[in-house]
Design an enzyme around this catalytic site. Sequence first.
Site, PDB file in Angstrom:
ATOM      1  N   LYS A  79      10.896 -15.365 -88.042  1.00 57.04           N
ATOM      2  CA  LYS A  79       9.667 -16.144 -88.269  1.00 57.04           C
ATOM      3  C   LYS A  79       9.921 -17.638 -88.388  1.00 57.04           C
ATOM      4  CE  LYS A  79       9.308 -15.372 -93.298  1.00 57.04           C
ATOM      5  NZ  LYS A  79       8.419 -14.892 -94.370  1.00 57.04           N
ATOM      6  N   SER A 123      19.652 -16.135 -95.298  1.00 55.96           N
ATOM      7  CA  SER A 123      20.502 -16.140 -96.491  1.00 55.96           C
ATOM      8  C   SER A 123      21.983 -16.164 -96.114  1.00 55.96           C
ATOM      9  CB  SER A 123      20.194 -14.922 -97.362  1.00 55.96           C
ATOM     10  OG  SER A 123      18.903 -15.037 -97.916  1.00 55.96           O
ATOM     11  N   ALA A 157      25.268 -18.575 -97.599  1.00 56.54           N
ATOM     12  CA  ALA A 157      26.369 -17.947 -98.346  1.00 56.54           C
ATOM     13  C   ALA A 157      27.576 -18.875 -98.410  1.00 56.54           C
ATOM     14  CB  ALA A 157      26.755 -16.617 -97.701  1.00 56.54           C
ATOM     15  N   GLU A 199      36.532 -14.115-107.180  1.00 53.24           N
ATOM     16  CA  GLU A 199      35.215 -14.395-107.750  1.00 53.24           C
ATOM     17  C   GLU A 199      34.950 -13.440-108.913  1.00 53.24           C
ATOM     18  OE1 GLU A 199      32.301 -14.341-104.628  1.00 53.24           O
ATOM     19  OE2 GLU A 199      33.049 -16.168-103.712  1.00 53.24           O
ATOM     20  N   HIS A 222      21.513 -15.267-109.933  1.00 54.64           N
ATOM     21  CA  HIS A 222      22.801 -15.961-109.868  1.00 54.64           C
ATOM     22  C   HIS A 222      22.922 -16.860-111.090  1.00 54.64           C
ATOM     23  CE1 HIS A 222      26.274 -18.139-108.458  1.00 54.64           C
ATOM     24  NE2 HIS A 222      26.384 -17.283-107.459  1.00 54.64           N
ATOM     25  N   ARG A 268      28.102 -10.883-112.672  1.00 55.94           N
ATOM     26  CA  ARG A 268      27.029 -11.877-112.651  1.00 55.94           C
ATOM     27  C   ARG A 268      25.910 -11.627-113.659  1.00 55.94           C
ATOM     28  NH1 ARG A 268      26.179 -12.973-106.171  1.00 55.94           N
ATOM     29  NH2 ARG A 268      28.088 -14.177-105.869  1.00 55.94           N
ATOM     30  N   HIS A 306      18.448 -14.322-106.956  1.00 54.44           N
ATOM     31  CA  HIS A 306      19.461 -14.472-105.908  1.00 54.44           C
ATOM     32  C   HIS A 306      19.526 -13.313-104.926  1.00 54.44           C
ATOM     33  CE1 HIS A 306      23.095 -15.992-104.103  1.00 54.44           C
ATOM     34  NE2 HIS A 306      23.797 -14.922-104.442  1.00 54.44           N
ATOM     35  N   GLU A 364      20.241  -7.082 -96.971  1.00 52.99           N
ATOM     36  CA  GLU A 364      19.654  -7.144 -98.317  1.00 52.99           C
ATOM     37  C   GLU A 364      18.373  -6.333 -98.448  1.00 52.99           C
ATOM     38  OE1 GLU A 364      18.435 -10.492-101.692  1.00 52.99           O
ATOM     39  OE2 GLU A 364      19.250 -11.119 -99.756  1.00 52.99           O
ATOM     40  N   ARG A 416      25.131  -6.392-107.959  1.00 52.90           N
ATOM     41  CA  ARG A 416      26.062  -6.558-106.837  1.00 52.90           C
ATOM     42  C   ARG A 416      27.319  -7.310-107.240  1.00 52.90           C
ATOM     43  NH1 ARG A 416      26.938 -10.707-103.080  1.00 52.90           N
ATOM     44  NH2 ARG A 416      25.152 -11.898-103.848  1.00 52.90           N
ATOM     45  N   SER A 457      28.037  -8.548-100.238  1.00 53.28           N
ATOM     46  CA  SER A 457      26.816  -8.475 -99.430  1.00 53.28           C
ATOM     47  C   SER A 457      27.076  -8.704 -97.944  1.00 53.28           C
ATOM     48  CB  SER A 457      25.775  -9.472 -99.940  1.00 53.28           C
ATOM     49  OG  SER A 457      26.327 -10.768-100.041  1.00 53.28           O
ATOM     50  N   LEU A 458      27.864  -9.729 -97.607  1.00 54.16           N
ATOM     51  CA  LEU A 458      28.193  -9.956 -96.194  1.00 54.16           C
ATOM     52  C   LEU A 458      28.989  -8.775 -95.650  1.00 54.16           C
ATOM     53  CD1 LEU A 458      29.195 -13.754 -96.107  1.00 54.16           C
ATOM     54  CD2 LEU A 458      27.064 -12.728 -95.334  1.00 54.16           C
TER      55      LEU A 458
END
Length: 490
Positions: free
Chosen positions: A18, A25, A29, A96, A210, A256, A314, A338, A349, A354-355
């Site tokens: 769109k 997203s 990242a 992380e 986040h 997180r 997030h 997602e 998560r 996610s990636l």
Amino acid sequence: MNFALNVAEFGKVLIITKKNTVHSSTNHAQGGIAAVLDKTDDFKTHVEDTMVAGANHNNRKAVGFMVKKGPLAIKRLIEFGVNFAHHNGEIVLTREGGHKKRRIAFIGDYTGKEIEAALVRNVKKNPNIEIVEHTTAIDLLVDQGTCYGIQVINNEKIQNLFAKAVIIATGGIGQLYKFTTNPKISTGDGIAMGLRAGLKVKDLEFIQFHPTALAVPKAKSFLLSEALRGEGAYIRNSKGERFMQQIHKMAELAPRDIVAKGIYDELKKGPVYLDMHHLEGDEIKIRFPQIYSTLLKYNLDLTKDLIPIAPAAHYLCGGLEINQKGGTCVKNVYAFGEVSYTGVHGANRLASNSLLEALVYSNEISENIKKSVKSQSNINKKSNEIENQFKSPSYKRNSSQENKFIAQLKLQLKNIMWEYAGIVRTTSGLNHGLKKLSNLEFKLNKKFKQNETNENLIEIRNMIRAAKAITLSAKQRKTSLGTHFIISES
């Protein structure tokens, strides 16, 4: 795009977005992509870290599946031209929050941007893939449990597009909240579209906030990567004290949800800051060039100053329920990324999974679709037979006053979700939020006819539908778990 490159070998693929191709997203990242790439690491540890972060609400089988496919997913990205940070021929890995090992492959602090750029280059070279920008999906074309395509708006024209398979990869819901790290397009469209088509949803209440978004008024949606803490950044309160050690044994590197809740509570007493001034300044500039240069625009120096932070919406851990092959309960409809629920993330998560999830599942789904579409040689004939069953709404051009009315509804919705379905929730608050959302829906339906539509109307309708579904899911979970923190009112 990874999926499109897979299936373009045996069919034509149309990607509809769109906005512009790079407004996603993925492009935002910063941190990286997690996988077992170091000799001192192993699949079992990555699985356990994922389960712990997800409050053991994860589907362990799905987690194991993703983790074991991780190294091959990284290899595929490298083949596409993604140049991860490396030294002496080896990929450099960072750490992380929630990870016991260094397993995050990265490129500076703009990993997603580079991954997307590489995929875009490959997609544009492929004659079997077409990207159509500034095109809004209205709904799935479903008849008796089978999907035949989608209805879209392009240049104020409504049309039905038929296909052997439809994949929903619309991202998240961050724009339902007053504060978010997500791009403007993340308005829950896939969730709302799926619900209208009869798809099942699961775990919508688990929304990850986040911990470290930049808390400067003009800096909307700017994320301060988890990797900053992975490289040694501290979190300090208004008195200059570190406080995460008293909350969790991993301190700033706790999962997180724990860090976000800790900062949320501390913010009631005063500002909270991210601090890196104790680290080597030149190394920070090299490691985080995008964050460093962006902060300078706000007169903040990452190497010297305390950086004001606050949590922001997030990531949606739940979504449209899919099986391990990416299929939904409606035939020919698939989902990944997602917008989907795979069971991998559980109640919270783990950073940089996610990636990885998006790559692993888009690879897997392409294999499944390759088999299924071969048995659908009569799809075009069938589509022609039932095309008249799919009625099209009329396109409506809004007046400036009508657009202003919709903008006000969006702002009200964001405030409602932040207050009643945000980081801390109560049962009475969720009930109150549902009533307010229903009132917004009533106002919208009173102002506009159901058979009228346009891009702005579709978006607000989707936002309300998704917001109600999230709030209802949160209401149904009576006890706190992971990112869903509900306090007793007794």
